[in-house]
Enzyme design. Structure first.
Site, PDB file in Angstrom:
ATOM      1  N   SER A 137       1.772  75.191  15.872  1.00  0.00           N
ATOM      2  CA  SER A 137       1.020  75.100  14.633  1.00  0.00           C
ATOM      3  C   SER A 137       1.986  74.961  13.452  1.00  0.00           C
ATOM      4  O   SER A 137       2.804  74.048  13.445  1.00  0.00           O
ATOM      5  CB  SER A 137       0.089  76.317  14.501  1.00  0.00           C
ATOM      6  OG  SER A 137      -0.873  76.108  13.509  1.00  0.00           O
ATOM      7  N   ASP A 166      -8.130  69.614  19.080  1.00  0.00           N
ATOM      8  CA  ASP A 166      -7.592  70.689  18.233  1.00  0.00           C
ATOM      9  C   ASP A 166      -8.307  70.721  16.886  1.00  0.00           C
ATOM     10  O   ASP A 166      -8.314  69.728  16.163  1.00  0.00           O
ATOM     11  CB  ASP A 166      -6.096  70.474  18.017  1.00  0.00           C
ATOM     12  CG  ASP A 166      -5.380  71.712  17.513  1.00  0.00           C
ATOM     13  OD1 ASP A 166      -5.918  72.382  16.603  1.00  0.00           O
ATOM     14  OD2 ASP A 166      -4.288  72.008  18.018  1.00  0.00           O
ATOM     15  N   HIS A 185      -6.796  75.136  19.961  1.00  0.00           N
ATOM     16  CA  HIS A 185      -5.605  74.975  19.121  1.00  0.00           C
ATOM     17  C   HIS A 185      -4.363  75.100  19.999  1.00  0.00           C
ATOM     18  O   HIS A 185      -3.997  76.183  20.430  1.00  0.00           O
ATOM     19  CB  HIS A 185      -5.627  76.059  18.044  1.00  0.00           C
ATOM     20  CG  HIS A 185      -4.566  75.911  16.997  1.00  0.00           C
ATOM     21  ND1 HIS A 185      -4.227  74.694  16.438  1.00  0.00           N
ATOM     22  CD2 HIS A 185      -3.769  76.833  16.397  1.00  0.00           C
ATOM     23  CE1 HIS A 185      -3.290  74.885  15.531  1.00  0.00           C
ATOM     24  NE2 HIS A 185      -2.986  76.164  15.495  1.00  0.00           N
TER      25      HIS A 185
END
Length: 516
Positions: free
Chosen positions: A229, A455, A485
Site C-alpha cells: 500500500s 483492490d 487490498h
C-alpha cells in the site's frame, strides 16, 4: 473523516484488531553514544507491550519456533537537512533468520502502509505469513517518524476523537458544511499545538532517508524491501533517492505515483464502488439466500437507504456511541479491504437493518485505530500529517462542491465521503512538498510490482503506472485477478511463488505475468 488517502490507511494495521473484536510493539533499548549515526550499535531486547500510539495490547507472542521478537531504537536526524542537529528515536522490530547462517541473505524491511501504520505492531501480527521469507532473511519493520513510538504526531485525545469520528463527514447543507470545516480546523490546530516540532519532518522523503540509515545500521549493502500500500510509495521514493542501494524489492497493493490527492480520492471512490459491486454480486450468487438483498442492485439499494436513514436517525452502536452515517460508511469500507471480511459486512448490515449497529461500528473503529478499551492509536494523526506534508494541493469547500457530481458518479455510496475528505489539508500548518512523488529510479535493479484487479484502496491501474514511472528495465509487473487490498496475503499460490522466487532466489517472474 478521511484524509485524501485515509481509506487506504488501515487495512493491514487494523486486521488483528478487527478479527479479535469480532471473534470474541515496540520501543527498545538505548543506543551507544556515537556521533556517527551510521555506526551506531542497536541494543536489541525483548519487545515491550505496544504503546497507546501503536494501538496498545499485549507484547508480541513468540514466533512459531519459539524465538522471541526483538526490539530496539535507532537514532536518526530530526531534520535531514541538518544531519548533525537534534535526533529522534525510531522504533524497530526484528525476527532473526530461521535458516542456516550461510544461507542468510540479509534483512528484509517491511512497510505495511498507511501512511501512519505501526510496523512494530503489524509485523508480529502477520509474522507467520512470512515464515518462508524468514528462512533467508531477518524480518525487520519499524514505526516511521511521526508514528507509534517514533516521536508520534499527537492531535486530539481519545474523548475528542470519539466526538470527531461521530461528526457528519458528508455535509448536506450550509450549517453541516460549516460544522465540518470547523471540526477540520480544530483537528489541524490541535496537531500544530501538540506536535509542532515534528510536523515539518514527516515527509516520505524523510522516511526514505531513515530507511537508508536503517540499511547501514543493520549492516546491509543493499536494502531488501517489501512494501504494501503506502509502503509502495515509500519504496518508490527510496528507489528514486538511492537507486544503487536497492536490493530485491517487492511492491504489493500499489499506490499510483502519478496522481494528485484529488485524483487519488476519485480513484478510491471508483475502487471501493467496484469492491462493493463485487461484494453484492458474491452475496447473491451463493447457493443459500443472501440475507441482505435479492439481487446485487437490491443489496446496494438497501445499503443506500440505510445510510440515508442513519443520516437522520443514528442507531445504537458500541455503547454509549451511536452508529452514524459516517461511521457506517467507514465500517463498510473497512470490510471491503479483504474478502475474508465480507461475512462480517453481511452480518453487520443484517443487524443494522434490525437497529443494531455494533458490528459496523467495530469495523469503523478498526479503520480509525480505536481499540476495545477506547484508546486510539495515532494512525489518523500520522496519516494526516504525512499526507499533508507530502501533498502540495490545497482545496476549499467551493472547490469540493464543484467536484461532487463527478465523485457521486464514481460512487453513489463513497463519493461524497471521499470528496469532502480533500479538505483535510486545507489549513495545514506545513506546506506540501509536491503534486505527486517522484519515483523514477534509473539504474535500480528489477522491482516486482503487483497489482490486484479487485483492490478497492489502491486501484489496479496504479501498478502499471508505477512500472512506467520507475523507468525502463526497473518495474516488473505482475497482475493478480482477485479481491481485496493486496495480493501476497491472499495466499494465492501463483503470487506467493513469484514473490518467493524473487526474494529468496533472485528470479523475477516474466513481465506481465497474470495470477488468478
Amino acid at each position: 473523516m478521511p484524509n485524501p488517502s485515509r481509506l487506504r490507511a488501515a487495512a493491514l494495521t487494523a486486521t488483528a484488531l478487527v478479527l479479535s473484536a469480532l471473534l470474541a510493539g515496540c520501543g527498545g533499548g538505548s543506543q551507544e553514544d556515537d556521533e556517527n549515526l551510521t555506526g551506531q550499535k542497536l541494543d536489541w531486547k525483548d519487545c515491550p507491550s505496544p504503546s497507546e500510539a501503536e494501538g496498545g495490547g499485549a507484547a508480541p507472542s513468540r514466533l512459531p519456533d519459539g524465538d522471541e521478537w526483538q526490539c530496539a531504537t535507532m537514532r536518526a536526524p530530526l531534520d535531514w537537512d541538518d544531519p548533525e542537529g537534534d535526533t529522534i528515536g525510531l522504533a524497530l522490530i526484528r525476527a532473526e533468520a530461521s535458516g542456516a547462517a550461510d544461507r542468510r541473505i540479509g534483512s528484509l524491511v517491511f512497510n505495511f502502509g498507511g501512511p501512519g501504520g505501526s510496523g512494530v505492531t503489524t509485523l508480529p501480527a502477520f509474522g507467520q505469513d512470512y515464515a518462508k521469507l524468514r528462512t533467508r532473511y531477518d524480518l525487520v519493520s519499524f514505526d516511521p517518524r511521526g508514528v507509534g513510538r517514533s516521536d508520534p504526531v499527537e492531535c486530539l485525545d481519545d474523548k475528542q476523537l470519539d466526538a470527531y469520528f461521530q461528526q457528519d463527514a458528508t455535509p448536506d447543507d450550509r450549517a453541516e458544511r460549516t460544522e465540518f470545516v470547523n471540526n477540520t480546523e480544530e483537528f489541524n490546530a490541535a496537531c500544530e499545538k501538540n506536535s509542532k516540532k515534528i510536523l515539518p519532518q514527516v515527509r516520505t522523503t524523510d522516511a526514505a532517508r531513515d530507511m537508508d540509515l536503517t540499511r547501514q545500521v543493520l549492516g546491509d549493502e543493499k536494502l531488501h524491501y517489501f512494501g504494501i500500500s503506502y509502503g509502495t510509495e515509500l519504496g518508490g521514493v527510496y528507489a528514486h533517492l538511492f537507486p544503487r542501494h536497492v536490493g530485491r524489492a517487492v511492491f504489493d497493493a500499489v499506490v499510483d505515483p502519478t496522481q494528485t490527492a484529488e485524483q487519488s480520492s476519485l480513484g478510491q471512490a471508483k475502487g471501493f464502488q467496484l469492491a462493493l459491486d463485487n461484494f453484492a454480486e458474491d452475496c447473491v450468487s451463493k447457493t443459500e439466500d443472501c440475507p441482505i438483498g435479492d439481487t446485487a442492485e437490491d443489496v446496494k439499494a438497501r445499503i443506500a437507504r440505510l445510510l440515508k436513514d442513519l443520516d437522520r436517525d443514528p442507531i445504537p452502536g458500541v455503547f454509549p456511541r451511536e452508529l452514524t452515517e459516517t461511521a457506517a460508511i467507514g465500517g463498510i469500507a473497512q470490510a471491503l479491504y479483504s474478502k475474508d471480511f465480507w461475512e462480517y459486512l453481511t452480518e453487520g448490515l443484517e443487524q443494522a437493518y434490525d437497529g443494531d449497529g455494533r458490528v459496523l461500528m467495530v469495523l469503523s473503529d478498526a479503520l480509525n485505530g480505536r481499540n476495545e478499551d477506547g484508546q486510539y492509536s495515532n494512525i489518523t494523526a500520522a496519516n494526516v500529517a504525512i499526507n499533508c506534508a507530502d501533498d502540495k494541493p490545497r482545496y476549499d469547500s467551493a472547490y469540493v462542491e464543484g467536484r461532487l457530481p463527478e465523485f457521486r458518479d464514481a460512487s453513489p455510496l463513497f463519493g461524497d465521503y471521499l470528496a469532502w475528505s480533500m479538505l483535510s489539508c486545507t489549513d495545514w500548518p506545513v506546506a506540501g512538498a509536491a503534486d505527486h512523488p517522484d519515483v523514477s529510479a534509473p539504474g535500480a535493479p528489477p522491482i516486482l510490482v503487483i497489482g490486484n484487479t479487485g483492490d478497492p484502496a489502491t486501484p489496479y491501474e496504479g501498478a502499471g503506472r508505477m512500472v512506467d514511472a520507475l523507468g525502463k528495465g526497473v518495474g516488473v509487473e505482475l497482475t493478480y485477478k482477485g479481491q481485496g487490498h493486496g495480493a501476497y496475503d491472499s495466499k494465492n499460490r501463483c503470487v506467493q511463488d513469484a514473490v518467493h522466487g524473487y526474494l529468496l532466489d533472485g528470479r523475477a517472474p516474466a513481465a506481465k505475468t497474470v495470477c488468478s
